[in-house]
Structures are given as C-alpha cells and as structure tokens.
Design an enzyme around this catalytic site. Structure first.
Site, PDB file in Angstrom:
ATOM      1  N   HIS A  83       0.800  -1.231   0.000  1.00 38.05           N
ATOM      2  CA  HIS A  83       0.000   0.000   0.000  1.00 38.05           C
ATOM      3  C   HIS A  83       0.832   1.281   0.000  1.00 38.05           C
ATOM      4  CE1 HIS A  83       0.857  -0.019   4.339  1.00 38.05           C
ATOM      5  NE2 HIS A  83       0.396   1.209   4.393  1.00 38.05           N
ATOM      6  N   ASP A  84       2.072   1.222   0.473  1.00 42.88           N
ATOM      7  CA  ASP A  84       2.877   2.447   0.581  1.00 42.88           C
ATOM      8  C   ASP A  84       4.026   2.512  -0.416  1.00 42.88           C
ATOM      9  OD1 ASP A  84       1.638   4.068   2.404  1.00 42.88           O
ATOM     10  OD2 ASP A  84       2.828   3.423   4.128  1.00 42.88           O
ATOM     11  N   LYS A 132       5.531   5.769  -1.580  1.00 44.85           N
ATOM     12  CA  LYS A 132       6.283   6.636  -0.666  1.00 44.85           C
ATOM     13  C   LYS A 132       7.767   6.692  -0.996  1.00 44.85           C
ATOM     14  CE  LYS A 132       3.642   7.121   3.580  1.00 44.85           C
ATOM     15  NZ  LYS A 132       3.526   6.749   5.005  1.00 44.85           N
ATOM     16  N   HIS A 175       1.555   9.926  -2.817  1.00 45.90           N
ATOM     17  CA  HIS A 175       2.135   8.580  -2.739  1.00 45.90           C
ATOM     18  C   HIS A 175       1.118   7.483  -3.030  1.00 45.90           C
ATOM     19  CE1 HIS A 175       0.471   8.206   1.393  1.00 45.90           C
ATOM     20  NE2 HIS A 175       0.601   6.910   1.192  1.00 45.90           N
ATOM     21  N   HIS A 227      -6.133   3.551  -0.026  1.00 45.61           N
ATOM     22  CA  HIS A 227      -6.163   3.446   1.434  1.00 45.61           C
ATOM     23  C   HIS A 227      -6.254   4.797   2.135  1.00 45.61           C
ATOM     24  CE1 HIS A 227      -1.802   4.052   0.773  1.00 45.61           C
ATOM     25  NE2 HIS A 227      -1.746   4.481   2.017  1.00 45.61           N
ATOM     26  N   HIS A 228      -6.185   5.904   1.386  1.00 45.77           N
ATOM     27  CA  HIS A 228      -6.406   7.225   1.986  1.00 45.77           C
ATOM     28  C   HIS A 228      -7.709   7.861   1.512  1.00 45.77           C
ATOM     29  CE1 HIS A 228      -2.872   7.797   4.441  1.00 45.77           C
ATOM     30  NE2 HIS A 228      -2.102   7.357   3.464  1.00 45.77           N
ATOM     31  N   ASP A 250      -4.113   0.599   8.330  1.00 45.37           N
ATOM     32  CA  ASP A 250      -3.031   1.573   8.161  1.00 45.37           C
ATOM     33  C   ASP A 250      -3.040   2.599   9.288  1.00 45.37           C
ATOM     34  OD1 ASP A 250      -0.912   2.967   6.707  1.00 45.37           O
ATOM     35  OD2 ASP A 250      -2.443   4.445   6.197  1.00 45.37           O
TER      36      ASP A 250
END
Length: 407
Positions: free
Chosen positions: A271-272, A275, A300, A324-325, A353
């Site tokens: 998921h990241d 970044k 990201h 996810h955000h 998260d």
C-alpha cells in the site's frame, strides 16, 4: 493452491520505476544501467538468457537504497565509502524472494572493484556479472550531468577515456573494451533518452511469457517491495508487514477467505510503495508539514496505484492498495472516492493503516496507547473517514490487534 499469471518483466520494470522514485531527479537510473549492461553483454555474445538476466539485475541493482540522501551519494561520485551497505541490504532482500533470488550475488558485489573481485571467492562468472553492473552504474554517473543538456554527444569521448583509465582496477578489461567499442557511436548514448529507453524495455519483454506464481511466491515478491519502502525511515520499520497482517485478520473477521484473502494481504504489503518518491526529510520531519510537503506526501497513494497496475493489471490489488487514503465522505485522496464505490477491502486496509501508524512511534510523537488509538478511530468513524463496522470489529479484539501492530 491458487496461482496467478504475473508478467515478471513488467513486475521488475515496475519495481525499477518505484526505485527510480528514490532519486526524484535521477529518474530512470536503474533502467539506463540495465539497458547499458545488456548492450555490453550482447557485444560479448553472452547467451540471450544471460543478457535478459543482467537486464533485470540492472533494474534491481539499487533495491537496497530507500533514502534519497544515500541515492545522492551513489549518483554523485565514482566510489563512496558507504556504498557496500546498500549492496548487502539489496542482496538480502533479493535472496528472500524466490522469483529474483538468483540475482542476489551480483547485487551484493556490484560496487566492488574488479581487482578485489579477482582476489575474492566469488565464482568468476558471477564476478564478471557483478562488475558489469558496477561499470554500467558508473557510466551513468558520468553521463548524468549531460543527459538533459544535449551535450552528451560532445562529452561521451571523455567518458570513454575516463572509464578506460580504470580498466583492470575498477572494471574488468574485457568489459571496458566491449563498452568502448559500442559507446564509440552516438546511437549508444541517444538510446538513453527516456522515450527510447522505455520503448526498448517494452521490446525486450514483448515476447516473454508470463510467470505462473503461487501465493507464497506472490507474497515474497510483495514483501520485497514492502521491505524497500519500510526501510526509508526507522519510524516505519515493518509498517507494511504489520498493516498486511492486521488487514488479513480483519478480512477473516468479515468472512473473507481463499484467494481474495491472500490478495488483501498482498495489497496491505504494497500500500505504501509510492512513498519511495517522498524524501525522508518529509517522512522523518518532527513538526508539521508545509503545504508543499503535504502535497508531496499526498501523491504517494496515486503512485502506488499506478505502479501496481503494471504488475497486477487483472486484479483489484492496485485499487485496494492505492485507495487506502480515501474516505467514506469523499474528501480523501487521490481519487476522492466515497462510500458508494469504496470496496470493503479498501476500508479494511485504511483502518489497518491508521491503527498501525498510531501504534508505531513517529518523529513528531511517541507511540500512542491502545486507549488513545481506539478513541481516535471512533472519532474518525464519527467524521465519516473510517468505516464503522470495520472499526467495531477491530475494537472487539483490540488487544489482539494491538499485539499485531507492535509485537
């Protein structure tokens, strides 16, 4: 056991794209190294399988680099005292991932001088492959100042001459000779331009069949991505791994099983990945972010979505990881999706998260207590930012989930 067809050429290219984000201003470094290494290997009449393998090693050679400051050291000088650290890290990451484990030795020694390799116990062929990566990597350092100025066609003879002075010292003489031969024509250097580079990479992979990976191999590949991301900061150590574990258990609580459950865990691991573009100066900042820094951070999840589309174009993993955000009221990022189209799996990963991040120490705060975290989650439910049922399920087994987040 469930298998999935994965285009490994696209997967490695996608990971290379993610690694390129670390440099920010040095985009496509890994791809240039890969294409140059392959060109030299072809000049030496290496078998096609070995030419393809060195292409992939070139794209992954900096998988041990997550920090922009470290990347700058590596792309500004021919030799750097700290270079071996990322070689060891990268080899460790690759050796734990079966689909690419065969590349680990050459990654381990890709900043080792040829004269030292000759004295080492490394098998001669692997020494040559590792040294080819070192050569291509340092050629790119020398050409980088001229890539955007159009001066490379004036400067390349000096680059060839510089490399030749290092023959037998930094680089194997046969590699230097092959490089000097193919680099004496302008086409070698012009092929490094972004549009041509991307075209060549697509061409190299156009005839290759997809690989059939089982779930453990898919997870190993995802874990490779996640380890690179989480290494960006001491404050995010194991973050992706723990988010994946929490998301998996939350999914089980909703009765999700089988292949969908495995995909949720993989999405949590990945998921990241976007970044990698974000500077550690922002991630590790002890105070509030400026509007410019916040904008950099906010992109990201979009980068995550686009990178994963190249690997998992026939699954929901890019959506579940990249959204996810998002929030239930449509004020999240980067798509501003609301509860009418936001999958349960996205909501699960969003809760996992937030929960894990609050349980983990950050540069601007200490680890939060479980009581504080649960209060924070309830507040986010009230404002429409997190799913009420997902949070309720987590609260029902709060101590268990807290152990997953911090143990």
């Amino acid at each position: 056991m469930k298998f999935q067809h994965v285009d490994m050429h696209n997967a490695i290219t996608a990971l290379s794209c993610a690694l390129d984000l670390v440099g920010v201003d040095e985009v496509r470094h890994g791809k240039r190294v890969a294409v140059m290494a392959r060109a030299i290997a072809e000049r030496l009449a290496w078998p096609e399988a070995e030419c393809l393998s060195i292409l992939y090693a070139g794209m992954l050679h900096d998988c041990g680099v997550s920090r922009i400051h470290e990347h700058r050291h590596l792309t500004e000088t021919l030799e750097w005292d700290g270079a071996e650290e990322h070689c060891i890290r990268g080899a460790d990451y690759l050796s734990a991932c079966a689909p690419v484990a065969h590349l680990s030795t050459e990654i381990r020694y890709h900043h080792t001088r040829w004269e030292k390799l000759l004295e080492s116990s490394v098998e001669p062929r692997l020494s040559l492959r590792a040294n080819l990566l070192f050569l291509a990597d340092r050629i790119d350092v020398l050409q980088a100042p001229f890539l955007n100025s159009g001066l490379i066609l004036i400067e390349y003879p000096a680059i060839i001459a510089r490399i030749q002075t290092l023959s037998g010292i930094l680089f194997a003489p046969e590699l230097v000779e092959a490089f000097a031969e193919i680099a004496s024509v302008e086409a070698f250097w012009l092929a490094m331009e972004p549009e041509y580079l991307d075209e060549d990479l697509r061409r190299f992979g156009s005839h290759l069949p997809s690989a059939l990976l089982d779930i453990p191999a898919l997870k190993e590949l995802a874990r490779l991505f996640s380890r690179v991301v989480d290494a960006k900061s001491p404050y995010t150590d194991d973050h992706s791994q723990r988010v994946a574990l929490i998301a998996r258990q939350l999914a089980i609580d909703f009765g999700i099983g089988g292949y969908e459950l495995e995909q949720i865990e993989i999405a949590g691991l990945l998921h990241d990945i976007g970044k990698l573009r974000v500077s550690e100066d922002i991630i590790d900042k002890p105070g509030s972010l400026t509007p410019e820094e916040r904008a950099t951070m906010h992109r990201h999840s979009y980068d995550t979505f686009r990178i994963l589309q190249r690997v998992f174009d026939d699954s929901k993993i890019p959506v579940w990881a990249g959204f996810h955000h998002e929030t239930l009221i449509g004020d999240g990022y980067p798509f501003r999706t609301d509860n009418t189209t936001l999958d349960l799996e996205c909501r699960i990963i969003a809760v996992a998260d937030v929960f894990q991040a609050l349980a983990q120490e950050r540069p601007y705060r200490r680890t939060m207590s479980l009581e504080y975290i649960l209060g924070d989650l309830r507040s986010r439910v009230e404002t429409g930012h997190l799913d009420a049922q997902v949070v309720a399920n987590l609260i029902d087994k709060a101590e268990f989930y807290y152990r997953l987040a911090v143990a």
